[in-house]
Structures are given as structure tokens and as C-alpha cells.
Design a protein around this motif. Structure first.
Motif: not given
Length: 272
Positions: A66-69, A79-87, A115-119, A197-200
Motif C-alpha cells: 500500500v505504501a508504494y501505491i 508522514e514520509f514519502c516512500v518509493t520502491p527505492d527504499v524500504l 538511511t533509506g527514506s531517512g525515517a 516484501v520479496r517482490d517489491f
């Protein structure tokens, strides 16, 4: 059909693949509607369902998180922005923030490894007056973290740069930190993971060799050169990795304390 009717059907469609089918459907519907979930539930349930919802639902049926969608995920009340480039930031990782703040309530300089998303880093900067540096081997992840630093209005205290702790010389000239935090890759190569998790989610941020310990073996011996004399490091660990990672840390001369997450699982390792 009304939103109420469409949500009922959507939850049924998702029930075989999601443990939070109704919640997933509501979040996606609110996103399609351009409203908050609470506003939708309070004021819009009798309205016609927006056309874009079905496309979002199909992506979730295909196991996309859902978070990637939606492009966002809540962490520590922000609230953090996320993309498939970060966990995707998870509630389990809030244990790292809480452990860090309990031991170093007023840090001055924070280093975030991976750091990923920086969360983790940006949450701590928002909770304190500290400055910090977040590193990641992914250029795309650093871009996400920079966007989140701007969003949380801590960009003036956050440095974010590409670096890889597996490359000799990566830490030269970084200085010393009274708090180091990290949620490194720690999943075993052959671990059974949900398709969500594994596929995305990015494999480079998940997997750490056959035992899931490769990055701890690399990071921990390098920590003392980056810590002030009274500084501490807080590392997130897998629920069954406390003994193994503690052993690595103790062999490097660290005192080790373990804290648990809300599900009462070992989650944060505090090194001093």
C-alpha cells in the motif's frame, strides 16, 4: 456504486492476500478520493466511488505494498514519502528511535548508516536539536531522504550522501558522533518472505548473506572510530539475531544492551 458498497467488495477481494484487507481498501480509497481516511469515513461514505480506485485495488491484489501505491508511510507520527527505492518504514523500527532517545536524549551529532527514506535520522532530528548525516549506497534512496528532510523541515540540519561501508575509506573525514543509528540489511538470503516484501522492496536493503549477518560483521568493527568517547550506537536487529549480533559486538569490546519492540521481540541493540 457508493464508497461504502465498493469498500465492502474490495475488502472481500483482498481478504485472501492481505491480513488488513479492509484497512488497505480504505487507505487506497481515501488516496483515490484525495481525502484523509478519517475525512472519508466521516463525510464521504455515501458518495460515488472515484474512477481511479479500481486501478489502485488491482495493484494491491497483485501484492504491491500500500505504501508504494500511495507513496507515503507514517512513522513515529510523521508522514514520509516512500518509493520502491527504499524500504517501507515499519513500526518495529520505532524501537530504535525510542532506544536512542532514552540513552542520548540530547544528541548533538547523529550518524545514520543505511538511511533509506531517512525515517530514523530525520525523526531523531525532528525530536531533538541535533544535526546529522545519513549515508546510503543508493543514489535513489538519498533523493528520497532529501525530499523527506525538506518535508519535515529539518533539511538545514541534515546532510545526506552516497557512501558504502563495504568500500575502504568510506568513513574518512566523517568526524565523530555521540549517536550512531542503523537499520542495516539483516535478512537471511533464503528467508521465506511474503511476496509483498520479496517482490517489491529493494533486495540490497533486505538481504545480508546466508545468515543475515554480513553487514553487522562489516559495520560493528568500524563503529568505535566514529563514536565520541561516551557515544553509543543503536542497531536494529532481526527478532532472532540478538545472540549472534551481541557476540560480534562484544568481540569488538562493546557493552551490549537489548531492547524489545511492541510485540515483545528483540529489536534494538545498544552498544556502548
Amino acid at each position: 456504486m457508493t464508497i461504502t458498497e465498493v469498500l465492502r467488495e474490495a475488502a472481500q477481494k483482498l481478504s485472501s492476500t492481505s491480513d488488513t484487507a479492509r484497512l488497505d481498501a480504505e487507505i487506497l480509497m481515501a488516496h483515490a478520493l484525495g481525502k484523509s481516511r478519517s475525512d472519508m469515513l466521516l463525510m464521504h461514505m455515501k458518495a460515488e466511488a472515484p474512477e481511479g480506485f479500481e486501478a489502485l485495488l488491482d495493484r494491491r491484489i497483485g501484492r504491491e505494498p500500500v505504501a508504494y501505491i500511495t507513496g507515503v508511510q507514517e512513522f513515529y507520527g510523521r508522514e514520509f514519502c516512500v518509493t520502491p527505492d527504499v524500504l517501507i518504514p515499519r513500526g518495529d523500527s520505532e524501537s530504535v528511535v525510542e532506544a536512542a532517545l532514552s540513552r542520548v536524549p540530547n544528541p548533538t551529532q547523529i550518524l545514520d548508516l543505511g538511511t533509506g527514506s531517512g525515517a530514523l535520522l530525520l525523526t531523531l532530528l525532528a525530536e531533538t536539536k541535533a544535526s546529522g548525516l545519513g549515508i546510503d549506497q543508493s543514489f535513489a534512496a538519498i533523493d528520497v531522504a532529501k525530499a523527506n528532510a525538506e518535508k519535515l523541515e529539518v533539511a538545514d540540519r541534515a546532510q545526506l550522501r552516497v557512501a558504502d561501508w563495504n568500500v575502504p575509506g568510506w568513513s574518512e573525514s566523517l568526524g565523530l558522533y555521540d549517536l550512531i543509528i542503523s537499520n542495516p540489511p539483516y535478512v537471511e538470503r533464503d528467508a521465506a518472505l511474503d511476496p509483498d516484501v520479496r517482490d517489491f522492496e529493494p533486495a540490497t536493503a533486505l538481504f545480508a548473506g546466508e545468515e543475515g549477518l554480513d553487514d553487522y560483521r562489516c559495520i560493528i568493527p568500524q563503529l568505535k572510530a566514529l563514536l565520541t568517547p561516551d557515544g553509543i550506537a543503536v542497531l536494529e536487529i532481526g527478532a532472532e539475531q540478538a545472540a549472534a549480533v551481541s557476540s560480534i559486538a562484544e568481540n569488538e569490546g562493546f557493552n551490549v544492551e537489548i531492547t524489545r519492540d511492541l510485540a515483545d521481540r528483540d529489536r534494538a541493540l545498544i552498544l556502548s
